[in-house]
Design a protein around this motif. Structure first.
Motif, PDB file in Angstrom:
ATOM      1  N   GLN A 159       0.805  -1.236   0.000  1.00  0.00           N
ATOM      2  CA  GLN A 159       0.000   0.000   0.000  1.00  0.00           C
ATOM      3  C   GLN A 159       0.835   1.283   0.000  1.00  0.00           C
ATOM      4  N   GLN A 160       2.079   1.197   0.538  1.00  0.00           N
ATOM      5  CA  GLN A 160       2.876   2.421   0.673  1.00  0.00           C
ATOM      6  C   GLN A 160       4.168   2.339  -0.144  1.00  0.00           C
ATOM      7  N   GLN A 161       5.080   1.501   0.313  1.00  0.00           N
ATOM      8  CA  GLN A 161       6.379   1.445  -0.365  1.00  0.00           C
ATOM      9  C   GLN A 161       7.095   0.151   0.015  1.00  0.00           C
ATOM     10  N   ALA A 162       7.679  -0.501  -0.978  1.00  0.00           N
ATOM     11  CA  ALA A 162       8.562  -1.641  -0.698  1.00  0.00           C
ATOM     12  C   ALA A 162       9.972  -1.179  -1.021  1.00  0.00           C
ATOM     13  N   ASN A 163      10.871  -1.251  -0.078  1.00  0.00           N
ATOM     14  CA  ASN A 163      12.263  -0.852  -0.343  1.00  0.00           C
ATOM     15  C   ASN A 163      13.205  -1.775   0.431  1.00  0.00           C
ATOM     16  N   ASP A 164      14.510  -1.453   0.405  1.00  0.00           N
ATOM     17  CA  ASP A 164      15.489  -2.292   1.102  1.00  0.00           C
ATOM     18  C   ASP A 164      15.165  -2.429   2.583  1.00  0.00           C
ATOM     19  N   SER A 165      14.617  -1.354   3.142  1.00  0.00           N
ATOM     20  CA  SER A 165      14.338  -1.358   4.582  1.00  0.00           C
ATOM     21  C   SER A 165      13.174  -2.281   4.931  1.00  0.00           C
ATOM     22  N   THR A 166      12.122  -2.243   4.145  1.00  0.00           N
ATOM     23  CA  THR A 166      10.985  -3.128   4.451  1.00  0.00           C
ATOM     24  C   THR A 166      11.432  -4.583   4.289  1.00  0.00           C
ATOM     25  N   TYR A 167      12.260  -4.816   3.265  1.00  0.00           N
ATOM     26  CA  TYR A 167      12.792  -6.168   3.082  1.00  0.00           C
ATOM     27  C   TYR A 167      13.633  -6.579   4.294  1.00  0.00           C
ATOM     28  N   TRP A 168      14.444  -5.622   4.788  1.00  0.00           N
ATOM     29  CA  TRP A 168      15.399  -5.980   5.841  1.00  0.00           C
ATOM     30  C   TRP A 168      14.707  -6.312   7.153  1.00  0.00           C
ATOM     31  N   LEU A 169      13.577  -5.690   7.409  1.00  0.00           N
ATOM     32  CA  LEU A 169      12.846  -6.035   8.635  1.00  0.00           C
ATOM     33  C   LEU A 169      12.342  -7.485   8.541  1.00  0.00           C
ATOM     34  N   LYS A 170      11.913  -7.871   7.357  1.00  0.00           N
ATOM     35  CA  LYS A 170      11.496  -9.270   7.182  1.00  0.00           C
ATOM     36  C   LYS A 170      12.704 -10.198   7.308  1.00  0.00           C
ATOM     37  N   PHE A 171      13.836  -9.725   6.772  1.00  0.00           N
ATOM     38  CA  PHE A 171      15.083 -10.486   6.852  1.00  0.00           C
ATOM     39  C   PHE A 171      15.423 -10.775   8.321  1.00  0.00           C
ATOM     40  N   GLU A 172      15.271  -9.776   9.191  1.00  0.00           N
ATOM     41  CA  GLU A 172      15.584  -9.970  10.614  1.00  0.00           C
ATOM     42  C   GLU A 172      14.573 -10.914  11.270  1.00  0.00           C
ATOM     43  N   LEU A 173      13.330 -10.823  10.849  1.00  0.00           N
ATOM     44  CA  LEU A 173      12.343 -11.769  11.399  1.00  0.00           C
ATOM     45  C   LEU A 173      12.673 -13.199  10.964  1.00  0.00           C
ATOM     46  N   LEU A 174      13.310 -13.312   9.800  1.00  0.00           N
ATOM     47  CA  LEU A 174      13.744 -14.644   9.363  1.00  0.00           C
ATOM     48  C   LEU A 174      14.873 -15.181  10.238  1.00  0.00           C
TER      49      LEU A 174
END
Ligand code: FAD
Length: 466
Positions: free
Chosen positions: A271-286
């Motif tokens: 809805q807003q923005q997908a960028n390196d940062s949004t990816y990286w938060l998922k990366f940390e949850l992984l």
């Protein structure tokens, strides 16, 4: 038919498969079943010692008691009672099941060895169904096969990421037709032991102690402040409200669902923005996910001197006198190395520390002071409000080189110059230090300075090095 619904690790109404347990059990006639919600404070986890170190601080106990009180209130609004127990969990839960003639226990799938043992003990006497309430890959079709689980995070990520699907979060729980819960009045008589804990209760408003505060934090971080947009750049911060998500405490206590977090990040991306940062938060949850499955794979081995590498050795760490003193100073934030002391004092006063701080103080303890990493892990277990068995012991073993990586040694002065170039963080935490600029990172006289710091000490100056 009566079923116990053991809510430890899942004290929340949103995305809680345990509360929907009846609906999840094929072949069970829900209309004839009565459900009893229960939580148990594990006496040993809060009131015993490991390697001579107390297992939990008063603050961590208070956080848990507050979470239980908040959950009890939230359930009461649905006219569901919560039995609160205190003692040895397998014994307490088993006695309750016997007293209520319960023929089924629903519980969270365990991650740590101790919890695995508790469930195994219960299974000897009762029918126990476990549901994976706190993993991203929690449903049977997505769960990794433990014997095929890679031991390196990169391999795990590469294996999972191309097809990364996460178990969908369930809706906020509402009473289901045909579900009959024991109401608050029905359960009052069962909480006798728990009343001993009343003297420790203290009202706290922290994301780890309330589902409502946790959901508010999620909303604030992702949607209101949109701090997620710069997570990758700010995540190595040391102090402040928005440099990182601060989701760890509610994830650890279970009042926030990891799958719900994940869905919110994906929604933000759509809805807003997908960028390196949004990816990286998922990366940390992984990362969190990876350690959870690693703990299920290797169980007790994680508490051995060489963790999952080398021969099993469960003998407790030994500390010669000089090291005992060094360990005490490290715990108290009195080593004379300002970057270490500032981080340790933050931990001691708030129960939290940034990831950057954790890596540095851990490396200093084991690689520079030469102290067994398990003592550091035990002290973190005591203090951290986001204490999570897999994330804590897994990260400590990782830095020691006994887990899922080779040894990681950090150069404390180089790190201090990089992440606290003007010394602002140290200056806030150690107001007694008066040096200007990055000179504040100079170790106190008498501190044994490792050789690998020397060239970096020369770079300290009375101005910021940024
Ligand atoms: C020695 C050491 C001990 C640690 N002990 C714990 C612990 O007991 N409990 C805990 O939750 N985390 C632990 N961590 C991991 C990490 O430091 C914290 O998860 C993070 O600092 C929490 O802040 P945040 O929620 O703002 O994290 P963010 O940076 O916003 O990350 C988002 C989420 O990703 C997960 N995550 C991030 N980094 C890691 C990591 N390295 N390992 C596992 N999960 C991660 C956490 O759930 C975190 O909430 C430890 C790290 C080290 C180096």
């Amino acid at each position: 038919m009566t079923s116990l619904v053991w809510l430890d690790q899942a004290l929340r109404l949103h995305d809680n498969p345990l509360l929907w347990c009846n609906a999840n059990t094929p072949g069970q006639n829900s209309s004839s079943c009565r459900l009893v919600a229960v939580v148990c404070v594990d006496q040993a986890a809060y009131f015993s010692r490991q390697y001579g170190v107390a297992r939990a601080s008063l603050l961590r106990l208070q956080q848990q008691l507050q979470l239980i009180a908040n959950t009890r209130q939230a359930l009461a609004r649905l006219n569901i009672g919560l039995v609160t127990l205190f003692g040895e969990p397998a014994t307490e839960i088993s006695s309750l099941a016997t007293a209520l003639q319960a023929n089924q226990i629903f519980a969270a799938t365990p991650t740590g060895y101790h919890e695995q043992q508790t469930i195994a003990r219960l299974k000897l006497q009762h029918q126990v169904t476990t549901l994976d309430v706190n993993s991203l890959l929690g449903s049977p079709d997505l769960a990794p096969q433990l014997h095929q689980l890679p031991d390196s995070f990169s391999a795990f990520r590469k294996q999972r990421e191309p097809l990364l699907q996460v178990t969908p979060a369930l809706a906020e729980y509402q009473i289901q037709p045909g579900q009959h819960w024991y109401c608050p009045a029905d359960v009052a008589a069962f909480s006798e032991n728990f009343s001993q804990l009343a003297m420790f209760s203290q009202p706290l408003a922290q994301p780890g102690s309330s589902e409502q505060d946790a959901l508010q934090r999620l909303d604030d971080y992702i949607w209101q402040q949109q701090a997620i947009r710069h997570y990758k750049i700010s995540r190595n911060g040391l102090l402040g409200n928005y440099y990182a998500s601060k989701f760890s405490a509610p994830l650890a206590t279970g009042c926030l669902s990891a799958r719900f977090c994940w869905q919110q990040i994906v929604r933000f991306e759509q809805q807003q923005q997908a960028n390196d940062s949004t990816y990286w938060l998922k990366f940390e949850l992984l990362w969190r996910e990876f350690f959870r499955w690693q703990f299920r794979k290797y169980g007790k081995a994680w508490f051995s001197r060489h963790a999952i590498k080398g021969p099993a050795d469960f003998s407790p760490p030994s500390l010669p006198h000089a090291q005992q003193q060094a360990f005490n100073q490290w715990c108290a934030g009195n080593t004379g190395v300002p970057f270490v002391d500032a981080n340790m004092r933050l931990l001691n006063t708030s129960g939290l520390m940034s990831n950057r701080g954790r890596q540095n103080v851990a490396s200093y303890l084991m690689h520079d002071l030469g102290i067994d990493w398990r003592l550091g892990a035990a002290y973190f277990e005591q203090r951290l409000l986001d204490y999570d068995v897999a994330s804590n012991w897994g990260n400590w073993a990782y830095i020691a080189g006994s887990g899922n990586s080779t040894e990681r040694q950090f150069n404390l002065i180089k790190q201090a110059l990089c992440y606290d170039p003007a010394g602002d963080f140290v200056r806030i935490m150690l107001p007694e230090l008066t040096a200007t600029g990055s000179l504040i990172h100079q170790p106190a006289p008498g501190v044994k300075v490792p050789a690998h710091w020397q060239s970096w000490l020369a770079k300290l100056s009375d101005r910021s090095n940024s």
